[in-house]
Design a protein around this motif. Structure first.
Motif, PDB file in Angstrom:
ATOM      1  N   LYS A 109       0.826  -1.208   0.000  1.00 26.28           N
ATOM      2  CA  LYS A 109       0.000   0.000   0.000  1.00 26.28           C
ATOM      3  C   LYS A 109       0.860   1.258   0.000  1.00 26.28           C
ATOM      4  CE  LYS A 109      -4.054   2.072   2.214  1.00 26.28           C
ATOM      5  NZ  LYS A 109      -5.079   1.916   3.284  1.00 26.28           N
ATOM      6  N   GLY A 110       1.810   1.315   0.913  1.00 25.90           N
ATOM      7  CA  GLY A 110       2.689   2.480   0.990  1.00 25.90           C
ATOM      8  C   GLY A 110       3.575   2.618  -0.230  1.00 25.90           C
ATOM      9  N   ASP A 111       4.069   1.490  -0.738  1.00 23.30           N
ATOM     10  CA  ASP A 111       4.961   1.534  -1.888  1.00 23.30           C
ATOM     11  C   ASP A 111       4.228   1.963  -3.158  1.00 23.30           C
ATOM     12  OD1 ASP A 111       7.042   0.728  -0.273  1.00 23.30           O
ATOM     13  OD2 ASP A 111       6.771  -1.400  -0.706  1.00 23.30           O
ATOM     14  N   MET A 112       2.959   1.549  -3.321  1.00 24.48           N
ATOM     15  CA  MET A 112       2.170   1.983  -4.472  1.00 24.48           C
ATOM     16  C   MET A 112       1.900   3.483  -4.422  1.00 24.48           C
ATOM     17  SD  MET A 112       1.817  -0.451  -6.568  1.00 24.48           S
ATOM     18  CE  MET A 112       0.592   0.318  -7.642  1.00 24.48           C
ATOM     19  N   LEU A 113       1.647   3.992  -3.213  1.00 18.26           N
ATOM     20  CA  LEU A 113       1.460   5.437  -3.055  1.00 18.26           C
ATOM     21  C   LEU A 113       2.752   6.179  -3.395  1.00 18.26           C
ATOM     22  CD1 LEU A 113      -0.621   5.431   0.248  1.00 18.26           C
ATOM     23  CD2 LEU A 113      -1.375   6.402  -1.934  1.00 18.26           C
ATOM     24  N   ALA A 114       3.885   5.603  -3.013  1.00 22.69           N
ATOM     25  CA  ALA A 114       5.178   6.216  -3.326  1.00 22.69           C
ATOM     26  C   ALA A 114       5.428   6.230  -4.828  1.00 22.69           C
ATOM     27  CB  ALA A 114       6.301   5.470  -2.598  1.00 22.69           C
ATOM     28  N   ILE A 115       4.967   5.200  -5.532  1.00 26.67           N
ATOM     29  CA  ILE A 115       5.099   5.167  -6.990  1.00 26.67           C
ATOM     30  C   ILE A 115       4.289   6.305  -7.621  1.00 26.67           C
ATOM     31  CG2 ILE A 115       4.475   3.857  -9.072  1.00 26.67           C
ATOM     32  CD1 ILE A 115       5.211   1.317  -7.523  1.00 26.67           C
ATOM     33  N   LEU A 116       3.081   6.534  -7.093  1.00 29.26           N
ATOM     34  CA  LEU A 116       2.264   7.646  -7.575  1.00 29.26           C
ATOM     35  C   LEU A 116       2.955   8.977  -7.303  1.00 29.26           C
ATOM     36  CD1 LEU A 116      -0.339   8.590  -8.878  1.00 29.26           C
ATOM     37  CD2 LEU A 116      -1.464   8.445  -6.652  1.00 29.26           C
ATOM     38  N   THR A 117       3.596   9.089  -6.139  1.00 26.56           N
ATOM     39  CA  THR A 117       4.376  10.278  -5.803  1.00 26.56           C
ATOM     40  C   THR A 117       5.493  10.493  -6.820  1.00 26.56           C
ATOM     41  OG1 THR A 117       3.956   9.970  -3.435  1.00 26.56           O
ATOM     42  CG2 THR A 117       5.841  11.344  -4.031  1.00 26.56           C
ATOM     43  N   MET A 118       6.171   9.415  -7.151  1.00 26.23           N
ATOM     44  CA  MET A 118       7.291   9.464  -8.093  1.00 26.23           C
ATOM     45  C   MET A 118       6.849   9.951  -9.470  1.00 26.23           C
ATOM     46  SD  MET A 118       8.485   7.401 -10.830  1.00 26.23           S
ATOM     47  CE  MET A 118       7.978   5.714 -10.464  1.00 26.23           C
ATOM     48  N   VAL A 119       5.763   9.381  -9.971  1.00 24.70           N
ATOM     49  CA  VAL A 119       5.255   9.778 -11.287  1.00 24.70           C
ATOM     50  C   VAL A 119       4.814  11.246 -11.272  1.00 24.70           C
ATOM     51  CG1 VAL A 119       3.439   9.387 -12.996  1.00 24.70           C
ATOM     52  CG2 VAL A 119       4.552   7.435 -11.882  1.00 24.70           C
ATOM     53  N   SER A 120       4.164  11.648 -10.189  1.00 31.79           N
ATOM     54  CA  SER A 120       3.669  13.024 -10.062  1.00 31.79           C
ATOM     55  C   SER A 120       4.810  14.034 -10.157  1.00 31.79           C
ATOM     56  CB  SER A 120       2.925  13.192  -8.734  1.00 31.79           C
ATOM     57  OG  SER A 120       2.438  14.510  -8.599  1.00 31.79           O
ATOM     58  N   PHE A 121       5.892  13.802  -9.415  1.00 29.33           N
ATOM     59  CA  PHE A 121       6.999  14.766  -9.436  1.00 29.33           C
ATOM     60  C   PHE A 121       7.754  14.714 -10.752  1.00 29.33           C
ATOM     61  CE2 PHE A 121      10.975  16.829  -8.218  1.00 29.33           C
ATOM     62  CZ  PHE A 121      10.478  17.909  -7.516  1.00 29.33           C
ATOM     63  N   GLY A 122       7.794  13.548 -11.386  1.00 29.65           N
ATOM     64  CA  GLY A 122       8.432  13.455 -12.698  1.00 29.65           C
ATOM     65  C   GLY A 122       7.705  14.297 -13.724  1.00 29.65           C
ATOM     66  N   VAL A 123       6.366  14.263 -13.695  1.00 32.94           N
ATOM     67  CA  VAL A 123       5.556  15.081 -14.605  1.00 32.94           C
ATOM     68  C   VAL A 123       5.723  16.557 -14.267  1.00 32.94           C
ATOM     69  CG1 VAL A 123       3.196  15.613 -15.332  1.00 32.94           C
ATOM     70  CG2 VAL A 123       3.891  13.232 -15.001  1.00 32.94           C
ATOM     71  N   TYR A 124       5.785  16.876 -12.978  1.00 32.40           N
ATOM     72  CA  TYR A 124       5.990  18.264 -12.537  1.00 32.40           C
ATOM     73  C   TYR A 124       7.295  18.827 -13.105  1.00 32.40           C
ATOM     74  CZ  TYR A 124       7.194  22.119  -9.370  1.00 32.40           C
ATOM     75  OH  TYR A 124       7.571  23.339  -8.854  1.00 32.40           O
ATOM     76  N   GLY A 125       8.367  18.052 -13.006  1.00 35.86           N
ATOM     77  CA  GLY A 125       9.654  18.504 -13.524  1.00 35.86           C
ATOM     78  C   GLY A 125       9.621  18.756 -15.023  1.00 35.86           C
ATOM     79  N   TYR A 126       8.863  17.950 -15.742  1.00 34.57           N
ATOM     80  CA  TYR A 126       8.747  18.100 -17.196  1.00 34.57           C
ATOM     81  C   TYR A 126       8.018  19.392 -17.565  1.00 34.57           C
ATOM     82  CZ  TYR A 126       6.943  17.208 -21.918  1.00 34.57           C
ATOM     83  OH  TYR A 126       6.607  17.307 -23.239  1.00 34.57           O
ATOM     84  N   PHE A 127       6.854  19.642 -16.964  1.00 33.79           N
ATOM     85  CA  PHE A 127       6.077  20.832 -17.313  1.00 33.79           C
ATOM     86  C   PHE A 127       6.705  22.112 -16.745  1.00 33.79           C
ATOM     87  CE2 PHE A 127       2.687  17.669 -18.035  1.00 33.79           C
ATOM     88  CZ  PHE A 127       2.350  18.036 -19.322  1.00 33.79           C
ATOM     89  N   LEU A 128       7.461  21.968 -15.665  1.00 32.31           N
ATOM     90  CA  LEU A 128       8.144  23.132 -15.103  1.00 32.31           C
ATOM     91  C   LEU A 128       9.151  23.699 -16.094  1.00 32.31           C
ATOM     92  CD1 LEU A 128       8.471  24.918 -12.581  1.00 32.31           C
ATOM     93  CD2 LEU A 128      10.201  23.301 -11.762  1.00 32.31           C
ATOM     94  N   LYS A 129       9.726  22.833 -16.912  1.00 29.88           N
ATOM     95  CA  LYS A 129      10.686  23.267 -17.941  1.00 29.88           C
ATOM     96  C   LYS A 129      10.037  24.277 -18.886  1.00 29.88           C
ATOM     97  CE  LYS A 129      13.338  21.470 -21.861  1.00 29.88           C
ATOM     98  NZ  LYS A 129      14.644  22.045 -21.533  1.00 29.88           N
ATOM     99  N   PHE A 130       8.787  24.029 -19.288  1.00 28.71           N
ATOM    100  CA  PHE A 130       8.100  24.924 -20.208  1.00 28.71           C
ATOM    101  C   PHE A 130       7.729  26.249 -19.547  1.00 28.71           C
ATOM    102  CE2 PHE A 130       7.184  20.643 -21.816  1.00 28.71           C
ATOM    103  CZ  PHE A 130       7.602  20.775 -23.122  1.00 28.71           C
ATOM    104  N   MET A 131       7.187  26.182 -18.346  1.00 28.32           N
ATOM    105  CA  MET A 131       6.754  27.396 -17.660  1.00 28.32           C
ATOM    106  C   MET A 131       7.945  28.248 -17.231  1.00 28.32           C
ATOM    107  SD  MET A 131       3.426  27.588 -17.636  1.00 28.32           S
ATOM    108  CE  MET A 131       3.645  27.073 -19.343  1.00 28.32           C
ATOM    109  N   GLY A 132       9.054  27.598 -16.911  1.00 26.59           N
ATOM    110  CA  GLY A 132      10.237  28.325 -16.473  1.00 26.59           C
ATOM    111  C   GLY A 132      10.825  29.208 -17.546  1.00 26.59           C
TER     112      GLY A 132
END
Length: 297
Positions: free
Chosen positions: A155-178
């Protein structure tokens, strides 16, 4: 002299990236302390984001909206992926599994960012050392977290995977807005949209933490650390880092999260720090260095 100046600035931003990621690794331990004090995952995020938002208002430009509806929706996406979804799933993961497990899984987010960037920009020069460095860093992360044995909590590890994907997408879109907006403006929008998208969850999970307990020294210090240092200062600086170093290079530093998590958890939570964990830390640092010279976006 001009070339030396560029080289100096380049090195400085690498050091800033290292410092930010080291601090972010420590936040997992602070979150665990607050959960043990009785705060829910949602309450921790909302307090953290609210304090950080108030702080950034003192330095933020008066500009209220982005230049277009499309960009404003992109800011909403940043608020979700870098704010509400990221932090709430991370906080929940820390509650259901070991801090170090969360640090390991969340630190793999550069893979998501790198994949998205390489799919978007076909002309980015890639060297084999990028993939070798990534593999070395992941191996180091696994050694640091697992310390020679496998102990997973689904349960905790699956939530951590969702966390990982979320921040990876954040880093990608931050490149455009930056490339289009001021770093302070982007960070402010991320905080407010993170708050707004998290607030409806109180309809399902009402606030229960006694307000007077916020004055407890341990609770207050950990909240201020999460809000003012890890959120306000670090997310603001991270926007500059991504702009200066690129999305791929800057996000490679996320592999260092378990390095600080293991050290800080050993000090505060008295979790084990073994010789093999130190070997893993060395592999992480080597892998990040190799990955950074393997790709320049």
């Amino acid at each position: 002299m001009g070339e030396d100046s560029k080289k100096s600035i380049f090195n400085v931003w690498h050091l800033v990236a290292f410092a930010i990621v080291f601090i972010w690794g420590c936040t997992l331990v602070s979150t665990k302390v607050l959960i043990q004090a009785g705060m829910s995952e949602l309450e921790i995020f909302v307090m953290r984001a609210a304090i950080a938002y108030i702080a950034i208002l003192f330095i933020s430009p008066r500009k209220l909206w982005a230049d277009s509806l499309k960009d404003e929706m992109m800011m909403v996406l940043l608020g979700i992926t870098g704010g509400s979804l990221y932090f709430i799933t991370e906080n929940m993961a820390v509650n259901y599994t070991y801090v170090n497990n969360v640090g390991f899984i969340a630190s793999i987010s550069p893979i998501v960012t790198t994949a998205l960037v390489l799919l978007t920009y076909k002309n980015i020069p890639i060297r084999k050392i990028l993939f070798i460095g990534t593999a070395v860093a992941i191996a180091g992360v696994a050694i640091v977290v697992l310390k020679g044995h496998v102990e997973l909590h689904p349960k905790g590890d699956m939530l951590a995977i969702l966390t990982m994907v979320s921040f990876g997408v954040y880093g990608y879109f931050l490149k455009f807005m930056g490339n289009k907006y001021d770093s302070v403006f982007i960070t402010r929008k991320m905080f407010i949209y993170g708050l707004l998208t998290a607030m409806p969850l109180f309809l399902v999970y009402p606030w229960q933490f006694p307000l007077e307990n916020l004055l407890d020294v341990k609770v207050m210090l950990n909240l201020l650390f999460l809000a003012l240092i890890a959120s306000f200062a670090c997310f603001l600086l991270w926007t500059f880092v991504v702009n200066k170093l690129g999305a791929v290079t800057s996000n490679n530093y996320i592999y260092l999260v378990p390095f600080s998590t293991v050290i800080f958890s050993a000090i505060v939570l008295h979790e084990e720090m073994t010789f093999i964990a130190w070997i893993g830390c060395g592999l992480i640092i080597l892998g990040v260095y190799m990955a950074n010279i393997g790709c320049r976006d």
